[in-house]
Design a protein around this motif. Structure first.
Motif, PDB file in Angstrom:
ATOM      1  N   PHE A 199      44.513  48.615  80.701  1.00  0.00           N
ATOM      2  CA  PHE A 199      45.346  47.595  81.339  1.00  0.00           C
ATOM      3  C   PHE A 199      46.536  48.222  82.052  1.00  0.00           C
ATOM      4  CE2 PHE A 199      49.256  45.034  80.547  1.00  0.00           C
ATOM      5  CZ  PHE A 199      49.058  44.086  81.540  1.00  0.00           C
ATOM      6  N   ALA A 200      47.244  49.127  81.365  1.00  0.00           N
ATOM      7  CA  ALA A 200      48.411  49.778  81.961  1.00  0.00           C
ATOM      8  C   ALA A 200      48.019  50.605  83.181  1.00  0.00           C
ATOM      9  CB  ALA A 200      49.110  50.648  80.929  1.00  0.00           C
ATOM     10  N   LEU A 201      46.916  51.331  83.067  1.00  0.00           N
ATOM     11  CA  LEU A 201      46.438  52.115  84.195  1.00  0.00           C
ATOM     12  C   LEU A 201      46.037  51.197  85.348  1.00  0.00           C
ATOM     13  CD1 LEU A 201      45.522  54.816  85.432  1.00  0.00           C
ATOM     14  CD2 LEU A 201      43.319  54.496  84.282  1.00  0.00           C
ATOM     15  N   GLY A 202      45.385  50.076  85.017  1.00  0.00           N
ATOM     16  CA  GLY A 202      44.917  49.153  86.048  1.00  0.00           C
ATOM     17  C   GLY A 202      46.043  48.517  86.836  1.00  0.00           C
ATOM     18  N   TYR A 203      47.058  47.998  86.155  1.00  0.00           N
ATOM     19  CA  TYR A 203      48.108  47.325  86.924  1.00  0.00           C
ATOM     20  C   TYR A 203      49.010  48.315  87.648  1.00  0.00           C
ATOM     21  CZ  TYR A 203      51.897  47.845  83.362  1.00  0.00           C
ATOM     22  OH  TYR A 203      52.851  48.315  82.505  1.00  0.00           O
ATOM     23  N   THR A 204      49.073  49.558  87.155  1.00  0.00           N
ATOM     24  CA  THR A 204      49.831  50.574  87.876  1.00  0.00           C
ATOM     25  C   THR A 204      49.133  50.949  89.177  1.00  0.00           C
ATOM     26  OG1 THR A 204      50.689  51.456  85.798  1.00  0.00           O
ATOM     27  CG2 THR A 204      50.820  52.886  87.726  1.00  0.00           C
TER      28      THR A 204
END
Length: 400
Positions: free
Chosen positions: A43-48
């Motif tokens: 999730f963190a990688l995706g929204y970044t």
């Protein structure tokens, strides 16, 4: 007084997350806790990636009081975040997380990608208290739901992931509502019309975002590769042990978020160099007692909070407590460099850190498991912090 209110609000999030951590560990076990950590990392990688570096570019635009490329930036984020969410859905489902949980993560990715834009605007308006409140509200809601699920013996990996994604998205909605609410002292936020944009404007926004995106990808490797390498090179239980230790030390990121936003706001003041130095000194002084207490109580704390099943996580926790201090320094320095428009310096330091991270993870995890991942993180964070702060002070000297 305002600073301490902001610190209290920013500190609320990690404290509430820490309160939820024992329930997640006992309710999900090492393997389930590891799955939750992987979903959160994706999730963190995706929204970044979905933001495509546009939040940092928007922050620099606002510092120059320019809004000519705002519409193109929002459109880029919309398209990129949908692609990133789709990729997250595919990867999680392919790694046996289950379609419903994977879909929850995929939906939250574009919401949070756009939320980074609103966060940048709030910081530029020096509304750091609003940003702090937006961080605290989801954490409080998340804890309440987890407590209820744990009490009902209904806490599962799917429920934990869904609660995390939904509450995070609600925090973004809260930020949007407040930012777009007219006040007596501030005009309503201008609406972005749907008129067509020149291709040159879109290309310019993309080009400006590429270095920041490169930095974001390298930073994601530094911050998230440990879980992915553990998942591939070690056992599911080791992922769970590492996830528990990371969850405890993530409180440092919330503390650094408070000071990072204050340092970013300090760039807009008449004496940015002095104010940034003051905030960095206060941050380190505030962190020192927590580090000492953490090192002394790591063993009894882990057994009491998570149970004997997580005793192997104790050495990992001790290393990550030290790594957390370096990560705070990295987070703040990179945040200041973003507002200063030093994208090349951001990318250079994070790229070197990513290379160090990958090399050490590959060497240490097969033999040491979670402890090896922690040592790799400590070394890479320290290297990045040294390079980023050196560049930060060099740039601040030119502003006075």
């Amino acid at each position: 007084m305002k600073r301490w209110l902001e610190l209290l609000l920013f500190g609320t999030g990690p404290l509430l997350a820490l309160a939820a951590s024992p329930m997640l560990a006992r309710g999900l076990g090492p393997e389930g806790r590891g799955q939750l950590a992987l979903a959160t990392a994706v999730f963190a990688l995706g929204y970044t990636i979905g933001n495509f570096g546009q939040a940092e570019c928007l922050a620099a635009d606002l510092r120059r009081e320019s809004s000519a490329e705002a519409k193109s930036r929002y459109r880029i984020v919309g398209l990129a975040s949908l692609c990133a969410g789709s990729a997250a859905l595919y990867w999680l489902y392919a790694n046996d997380l289950g379609f419903p949980a994977s879909l929850a993560v995929a939906i939250a990715v574009p919401v949070s990608s756009v939320g980074l834009m609103w966060r940048a605007r709030a910081v530029a308006e020096n509304r750091v208290t609003l940003v702090a409140t937006q961080a605290a509200i989801p954490a409080a809601l998340r804890l309440l739901v987890i407590v209820a699920l744990f009490a009902l013996n209904a806490l599962t990996t799917f429920n934990a992931i869904t609660v995390s994604m939904v509450t995070t998205s609600l925090g973004v909605v809260f930020l949007w509502v407040i930012l777009h609410k007219p006040t007596s002292s501030r005009e309503p936020a201008p609406k972005l019309k749907s008129a067509s944009l020149p291709v040159r404007t879109i290309r310019s926004s993309l080009a400006q975002g590429v270095p920041v995106l490169g930095f974001a990808l390298c930073t994601s490797v530094v911050l998230r590769a440990d879980l992915f390498f553990l998942n591939g090179l070690s056992t599911p239980a080791q992922v769970g042990f590492y996830a528990v230790a990371v969850a405890v030390t993530e409180s440092a990121l919330a503390l650094s978020a408070a000071f990072k936003n204050r340092m970013q706001a300090a760039i807009y003041t008449p004496d940015p160099r002095r104010n940034v130095k003051r905030e960095s000194a206060v941050m380190l002084i505030s962190a020192a007692p927590a580090v000492l207490v953490g090192e002394l109580t790591a063993a009894p704390f882990t057994r009491l909070m998570f149970g004997d099943e997580f005793t192997p996580a104790i050495p990992t926790l001790r290393v990550l407590i030290l790594a957390a201090v370096c990560l705070m320094l990295v987070d703040c320095a990179q945040g200041v460099l973003a507002v200063l428009g030093q994208r090349t310096a951001m990318f250079a330091s994070s790229a070197i850190g990513a290379l160090i991270t990958v090399a050490l993870l590959w060497l240490l995890i097969p033999a040491l498991g979670a402890l090896g991942a922690a040592i790799a993180s400590l070394c890479s964070y320290a290297a990045i912090a040294a390079m980023a702060w050196a560049q930060t002070y060099r740039t601040l000297k030119t502003l006075n």
